[in-house]
Design a protein around this motif. Structure first.
Motif, mmCIF file in Angstrom:
data_model
loop_
_atom_site.group_PDB
_atom_site.id
_atom_site.type_symbol
_atom_site.label_atom_id
_atom_site.label_comp_id
_atom_site.label_asym_id
_atom_site.label_seq_id
_atom_site.Cartn_x
_atom_site.Cartn_y
_atom_site.Cartn_z
ATOM 1 N N PRO A 193 -10.147 -11.595 -6.238
ATOM 2 C CA PRO A 193 -9.877 -10.190 -5.946
ATOM 3 C C PRO A 193 -8.749 -9.960 -4.936
ATOM 4 N N PHE A 245 -4.952 -8.686 -5.797
ATOM 5 C CA PHE A 245 -4.449 -7.321 -5.915
ATOM 6 C C PHE A 245 -4.017 -6.740 -4.571
ATOM 7 N N LYS A 246 -4.431 -7.365 -3.496
ATOM 8 C CA LYS A 246 -4.043 -6.874 -2.178
ATOM 9 C C LYS A 246 -2.703 -7.459 -1.730
ATOM 10 N N SER A 248 3.664 9.023 7.092
ATOM 11 C CA SER A 248 2.366 9.682 7.298
ATOM 12 C C SER A 248 1.542 8.782 8.236
ATOM 13 N N ILE A 249 0.624 8.002 7.655
ATOM 14 C CA ILE A 249 -0.147 7.067 8.480
ATOM 15 C C ILE A 249 0.221 5.645 8.054
ATOM 16 N N PRO A 250 0.755 4.831 8.954
ATOM 17 C CA PRO A 250 1.167 3.468 8.565
ATOM 18 C C PRO A 250 0.008 2.706 7.927
ATOM 19 N N SER A 251 0.328 1.980 6.860
ATOM 20 C CA SER A 251 -0.716 1.247 6.145
ATOM 21 C C SER A 251 -0.932 -0.142 6.738
ATOM 22 N N PRO A 252 -2.139 -0.432 7.251
ATOM 23 C CA PRO A 252 -2.424 -1.778 7.770
ATOM 24 C C PRO A 252 -2.296 -2.844 6.691
ATOM 25 N N ALA A 253 -2.689 -2.478 5.449
ATOM 26 C CA ALA A 253 -2.653 -3.457 4.356
ATOM 27 C C ALA A 253 -1.218 -3.852 4.011
ATOM 28 N N LEU A 254 -0.289 -2.914 4.154
ATOM 29 C CA LEU A 254 1.121 -3.252 3.929
ATOM 30 C C LEU A 254 1.677 -4.018 5.129
ATOM 31 N N VAL A 303 0.411 -6.152 7.125
ATOM 32 C CA VAL A 303 0.104 -7.580 7.213
ATOM 33 C C VAL A 303 1.002 -8.430 6.303
ATOM 34 N N HIS A 356 -9.776 -5.013 -9.495
ATOM 35 C CA HIS A 356 -10.695 -5.802 -10.313
ATOM 36 C C HIS A 356 -12.016 -5.063 -10.528
ATOM 37 N N ILE A 392 -8.967 -5.924 7.442
ATOM 38 C CA ILE A 392 -7.844 -5.050 7.067
ATOM 39 C C ILE A 392 -8.364 -3.880 6.230
ATOM 40 N N GLU A 406 -8.037 0.185 6.606
ATOM 41 C CA GLU A 406 -7.634 1.083 5.515
ATOM 42 C C GLU A 406 -8.670 2.189 5.297
#
Lengths: 203, 85
Positions: free
Chosen positions: A45, A48-49, A102-108, A110, B20, B42, B46
Motif C-alpha cells: 500500500p 501509492f504514497k 493553502s496548507i503545506p502537505s506533510p505527505a509531499l 517527506v 488500494h 505522516i 495529513e
C-alpha cells in the motif's frame, strides 16, 4: 577483479518497462504505476504514497532480484545501492510548493529530498549496506562502474543495485542493474553497461 | 452522521492516497492506526490537514489527536461537535 558481474538489468522509457531486455509492461505514462500495481498484484500500500521518482525507481527495480538466479543468503548489510538522477525530487518540490499556497502537505514534504527514492528501494529490497545518491546531468556509466567496483574491491558489498532514474517534465527514464560476485553473468564494465543501456532504451 | 461518515471515508482515501482501498471498505469503527488501517505518523499529519482544509477545524491540542483519530466514527463525532460549537 573480473568476477563482478551483472546478473539482471531493467529499464523504463516511454511507458515501457523491460527486464533483461524483454518487455514486462507497456502502458500510458499517466496510468503506468497504478496499472503496474494491479497487473503485478502488488500488496504494498505504501506504493501509492510515494512520489513519482520513487515509484519509477520502485517498478524498474522490482524484478531485479526475481531474475537473479543465485540462491545464497546475503546479509542486508552487504547489500548496497548506488543511485543517480538528474532532476532528483524537483517534480515533488514543485507540487509541495503549490501545496504551500493553502496548507503545506506533510505527505509531499517527506519526498522533497532526492535520496528518498533510494530509501524506498532499500526498504523494499532490504538493503542496509552502502547507499549513495548522486546528481548528474545524465546517466554516467563510467562513474557508476568505478564506484560500484570499488565497493566490491573493498569488500563493502556482496551484491549491489546500481542505476539511474529521472522523473521531471518530459524526462521519465530509468535503468537499473544488479551487480554481484559471480562466474556467470555480464562482466561489470562501463562498455557493457552502455551497451545494455542502449539496447534497453531503444524501442 | 452517517452521511458525514461516508464523506469522511472518501476524503481519507483521497487525502492519504489509499488507492488500494475503496472508501466503503474502511470500517466505521476500525482503528485507523496500528493493526487497523495501518496508518503512520505522516498520515496523522495529513488527517490534521484534512480537518483544517475540509472542515475548518484546527486541532489546537495535539494530545487530543489519538482520541480524535481513533476511528472514522470518532473523527466524525469530533467534526460534528466542533462544527456545531
Amino acid at each position: 577483479m573480473n568476477n563482478v558481474r551483472i546478473s539482471s538489468f531493467a529499464s523504463f522509457k516511454n511507458g515501457t518497462l523491460k527486464v533483461n531486455g524483454n518487455v514486462l509492461l507497456e502502458s500510458a505514462m499517466e496510468t503506468f504505476f497504478s496499472t503496474y500495481y494491479e497487473v503485478m498484484k502488488l500488496n504494498y500500500p505504501k506504493f501509492f504514497k510515494m512520489d513519482n521518482l520513487s515509484k519509477l525507481a520502485f517498478v524498474t527495480c522490482d524484478k531485479l532480484f526475481e531474475q537473479d538466479a543465485a540462491e545464497e543468503v546475503i546479509s542486508a548489510f552487504e547489500k548496497g545501492l548506488i543511485f543517480s538522477t538528474a532532476d532528483g525530487c524537483l517534480d515533488t518540490d514543485e507540487k509541495y510548493f503549490q501545496s504551500t499556497e493553502s496548507i503545506p502537505s506533510p505527505a509531499l514534504f517527506v519526498y522533497t529530498l532526492p535520496n528518498i527514492a533510494a530509501g524506498e528501494l532499500s526498504i523494499r529490497h532490504g538493503l542496509k549496506g552502502e547507499t549513495a545518491t548522486f546528481i548528474f546531468e545524465e546517466f554516467n556509466p563510467e562513474f557508476q562502474t568505478k564506484y560500484v567496483q570499488s565497493l566490491f574491491e573493498e569488500k563493502r558489498v556482496s551484491i549491489c543495485i546500481s542505476g539511474w532514474a529521472n522523473f521531471y517534465g518530459e524526462s521519465t527514464e530509468a535503468f537499473f542493474y544488479l551487480v554481484r560476485k559471480s562466474e556467470n553473468g555480464i562482466i561489470h564494465s562501463t562498455e557493457n553497461i552502455q551497451k545494455l543501456l542502449d539496447k534497453s532504451w531503444k524501442n | 452522521m452517517e452521511e458525514l461518515i461516508a464523506t469522511l471515508k472518501t476524503q481519507i482515501v483521497e487525502q492519504l492516497n489509499l488507492q488500494h482501498l475503496k472508501a466503503e471498505e474502511i470500517g466505521t469503527d476500525q482503528p485507523l492506526f496500528g493493526e487497523g488501517l495501518g496508518l503512520d505518523s505522516i498520515d496523522a499529519l495529513e488527517l490534521i490537514v484534512l480537518l483544517q482544509q475540509k472542515y475548518g477545524i484546527k486541532l489546537a491540542d495535539p494530545t487530543e489527536g489519538p482520541k480524535v483519530f481513533q476511528t472514522v466514527r470518532s473523527m466524525a463525532e469530533y467534526i460534528s461537535s466542533h462544527k456545531a460549537a
